[in-house]
Design an enzyme around this catalytic site. Sequence first.
Site: not given
Lengths: 527, 527
Positions: B188, B245-247, B249-250, B269, B306, B396
Amino acid sequence: MTATLALTGSMLIGASDVRGSGGEVRGVNPATGEALEPVYGLGDESDVDTAVSLAWQAFPAYRATTLAARSAFLGTVADNIDALGDTLVSRVVAETGIPAPRVRMELGRTTNQLRLFASVVADGRFLGARLDTPDPDRTPLPKPDLRQRKIPLGPVAVFSASNFPLAFSVAGGDTASALAAGAPVVVKAHSAHPGTSELVGRAIRAAVAEHNLPEGVFSLLFGDGRTLGTALVRHPRIAAVGFTGSRSGGLALVAAAQSRPAPIPVYAEMSSVNPVILLPGALASSGASLGTAFVTSLTTSAGQLCTNPGLVFALGDPTDFLAAAGEAVRAAPGAAMLTATIQQSYVAGVSRLVDAAGVDEVALGGADDTIAACGQAGLFVTDGDTFLAEPALQQEVFGAASLVVRVRDVAQLDEILSTLEGQLTATVHADETDHGTVTELLPTLELLAGRVLYGGWPTGVEVGHAVVHGGPFPATSTPSTTSVGTLAIERWLRPVAYQNLPSALLPAELRDGNPLDIPRLRDGAAE
Amino acid sequence: MTATLALTGSMLIGASDVRGSGGEVRGVNPATGEALEPVYGLGDESDVDTAVSLAWQAFPAYRATTLAARSAFLGTVADNIDALGDTLVSRVVAETGIPAPRVRMELGRTTNQLRLFASVVADGRFLGARLDTPDPDRTPLPKPDLRQRKIPLGPVAVFSASNFPLAFSVAGGDTASALAAGAPVVVKAHSAHPGTSELVGRAIRAAVAEHNLPEGVFSLLFGDGRTLGTALVRHPRIAAVGFTGSRSGGLALVAAAQSRPAPIPVYAEMSSVNPVILLPGALASSGASLGTAFVTSLTTSAGQLCTNPGLVFALGDPTDFLAAAGEAVRAAPGAAMLTATIQQSYVAGVSRLVDAAGVDEVALGGADDTIAACGQAGLFVTDGDTFLAEPALQQEVFGAASLVVRVRDVAQLDEILSTLEGQLTATVHADETDHGTVTELLPTLELLAGRVLYGGWPTGVEVGHAVVHGGPFPATSTPSTTSVGTLAIERWLRPVAYQNLPSALLPAELRDGNPLDIPRLRDGAAE
C-alpha cells in the site's frame, strides 16, 4: 517418605511457601475418583504480584549469569527431578491416570530436555552474536562498529498443560527454554496435577538455592485460569507467555496480552487434528499393518496428545486398513482419562460423530466401569463429499477418536486440504509408486503444518535441534516458532545492537577476540 | 522523458495497470504547496482481492525459485531502481521536500539494501537448515530422521512510510526482506508520494517480468489506510504485515490482524523519542562540540526520522552544550516538512512544549514564509523533577524539536529511565571518567531499546548484519525482530520439520550431501 507426606499444599513463591487463600483444589485420581491429599490453596492477584516482583528483581542477576553457571543450574534442575524417582512417578500416576511406564518415559524426556537446553546454553550459539566490521575511512560516512546479541525479554509466565504433567508442565519445555534464555519463570500449575507440580517445583527451587541464584528465578502458583491466570498475563513485569492447552484458553490469554498497555507475545499451542494421508500404494501393500499401527498411535495416553491422529484421509481402497483398525479399536481396553471434565467433553465429541449424518461407526473400544473417568476409543468413517459439506467434522475431539475419510481422488484431497486449519503435524503414508503424489502434496502439507512425516505416526515428538512442534493458527498463536526443541529458546529473546561501544564495555560474548569462544557471525559469515 | 510524463496514476496489480475508482489523491510539493500531476485513483476492496489473489497464485512458484534465481531477481530490482536516476530523485524531492543530496543517499541505501538481501538469499543461511542424525537402533524407540528449514509464511502486505519515500516504502526494507524470504508482496503506497511509488513499483514489476516470475509476486495499491489498508490486513490470503508509521496507525493494523478468524503477525515500527544521555565527563570535556553535533542530527530531514533524538538527559553541567546547541538551532533554516498534516502536528507538539509549566525555550530555528509546510526547529529545557511529574513530556514530537532534561544524579536518571517506554535507540555520551556509570547504565539501556550507541547520534541507521532497528513496545509491536538489516528476513519465515522423508523427496537444502552447499547445523553444530 511417601509423596503425600512431602507435600504441603502451598504455592512456592521464590523461597517462601505461601498458602493460597483464594479457594481450594485437590488432585483427583481419575481412575478411582478418589480425592488426593493435600488440599491446595489457590492464589490471588497479590500472590501474582509477589511472584512477578521477585522475578523482576531476580532478572538482572539471572540474565547476567555466565553461560557455564546457567548451564550447570539447568543440569541440577534435571538431576533434582530425576532424584524424585518413584515418588514423582507414583504421584503422576495417581493424579493423571497415565500408566507408570509412560510416566517414566515422560520423566526421562523432561530431564533430557533440561539437559539439552543446558548444552544449548553452554554452546552459546543461541546468543545470535553478530559483528559487522567497521570502516572509519568509508565515504561519505564512516561505517560504525555494530555488534548484536540476543537478550531475554524479561520474566516469563508459563501455563502448565493437563496432558503432559511433566514434559509440558512445571519443568517442561516452556520453563526449560525460558530459563535457558535467561528469563525468570512464574508457572501457573495445572489444577489437575497439583501434587506433581509441587514436587517438581520444589526440585527447581532447590536448584535455585544450590546455585545461589536469586529466589525470584522461579515461582509456582496455583489458581484459577480466568482470574489468577489473567492477572499473571496482565502483570506489567511479565514480558512473554508460554501456554499449552485448549483453543479457548489460549485465545483468552492472547486477548489479555493484547489488551495490556504494552502488549506482549503469547506462545500458545492449542488445537490440532493432525491429518494422516494414506496413499493408494501404501494402502494396497500394507493396509492391514497400517491399520494396527494407527490404532496404537490413536490410543496412546487415551488419545490425549496434541499430536493425536484425529483425521485420516484414505486415497484408494481402505478395506484392509479399516478392518485391521476396527479390530484393534475393539481390542483397546477402556482407559482413564486425565480428568472427569476432559472425559465428559470426549463423550460429547464422540456423540457428535455418532450422530453426524453420513458418518458411520467402524468400531468402539472397550469400556471399563471400574474406571471413574473412562475413555472408550472410537473409529468412524465417512466420505470426502460429506466431510467437505460439514466443517464441524474437522474439529478436534480430544481423546482416542478418529475419523477416516474415503477420498475420491487427488483433486478432492487437494480441496479437502485447502479447507483444513493449521496443524501441528501432517503425515503421509506412501510406497514408491506414490512418490509422484507425495511430491505434489508436499508444498501443501508444509504450508499446513509445522512437522511433515513420511510414514510413522505423529504422536512421538522427538526433542532435538531439528524438531518443530508448532504450526499455523490455530495449532499455535505464533507460527514462527516451536514449543519443543532447541529453537524454542528464541521465543524468549530479542536482538540488541551495540554501536561503537569500546570492547571492554561490551558484553563478553561480543568482545574482541571472542573470549567466550562461541559461534559468531562476522559480516554475515561464520567467524 | 520527465517523471511526470512516465506516470499514469494507476495502481500496479500484477502485470495490469488498474485505475482506482474509490477516490483520488495527488502528490503535493510541501515546499510550494503545488499539487503535482498526475491524479492517482484510489483502490477499494475488490482491488485488494485481485492483488492478493494474484499474490497467492504466485506464491508456490515464487517460493520455489532457486536461491540463485531469487537473488538475481533482487539484484535486477536494485538495478532497475538505480536506472531511474535523476527522474526518481527529482520526483522524490518534489513530493517530499527532502533535499536532493539526502534523496540520493537514500536511493543508494535502498538499492544497497536490495543487493544485501540478494547476497543473503544466495548464501542460504537464512533457511536455518538443521539436521538431526537418526538412530534406528536406539531403545526403547528409534530416533527419527528430522530435518528443518524455514519457509515463507505467505503473501505479505507492506505499508509504506511517509518519511523514507524510498528506504521504507515500495522497495524498502520490508519489501526487500519479504521478497528475499520468498513471499510475494502487496504494497500500500503512502499517499504523500504516489509518483515516487509508481516509479519504483514499475521498476519492480519490470524485474518480475525480466525474470519470468508470476505477475502476482508484486502489486502496488493506492488507497485509504482505514478502508483499503484494513481490507488488505484482513484478507485471508495475507500472512503477515510490515508497517512503518504512527503509533495509532500501527495499533489499528495490529487490532485488525488480531480480529481475523486466523490472526497474523504485524511488524509495526511506530514511536520512539530516542533518549540521549550526556554524562558529566563528556559534558565537561566536549559540551560545546556535542551541542553542535546534536543539532545536526536533530535537524536532519527536518527532524522527521524515527531515530530523531527527541530527549536529552544531561547529568552534569550542560551550560556549554546548551549554548552551542542553542546557537546551532537559531542558525538552522526553516525546512519543508513532508506534508501539511505532519507540519500541523509538529506545530501543535511544539506549542505543547512552549506552554508546558517548568519547560523553558532554549532556542527556535529559522522560519521561512516561502516554504508552504515549513518546520521550525525548537530546543527546550527542563529539569528531572518536572520531567518525572509530567508524563506527556516523553511523547514523540515528530520533527526537529527536542527537550533537554537536567538530571540531578544517577539515581534520578535511573528513575527517569524506568518510566520511559520502549525505544528504537538509546545513546550515551561518555569519556573514560564516565565508564563506571556507563557500565551501570548498560543493562537498563539494553532493556529499553533495540540499539545502544556509545557516542554519535541515532539518526544514521547502518544497513548490515548486526544492526537492530526495533525495540520494546511502542517502538515496535514485535520486539523480537528488526525492520532494518539482514535479520529482518526472519519476520516472514517459519520453521518446518520433515520426519523420515527419503532424501530425494526433501527440499534441496535438506538433502543428503548438502547439494546447495549452504550453512547447516547437524546435531546443533555447524555441519
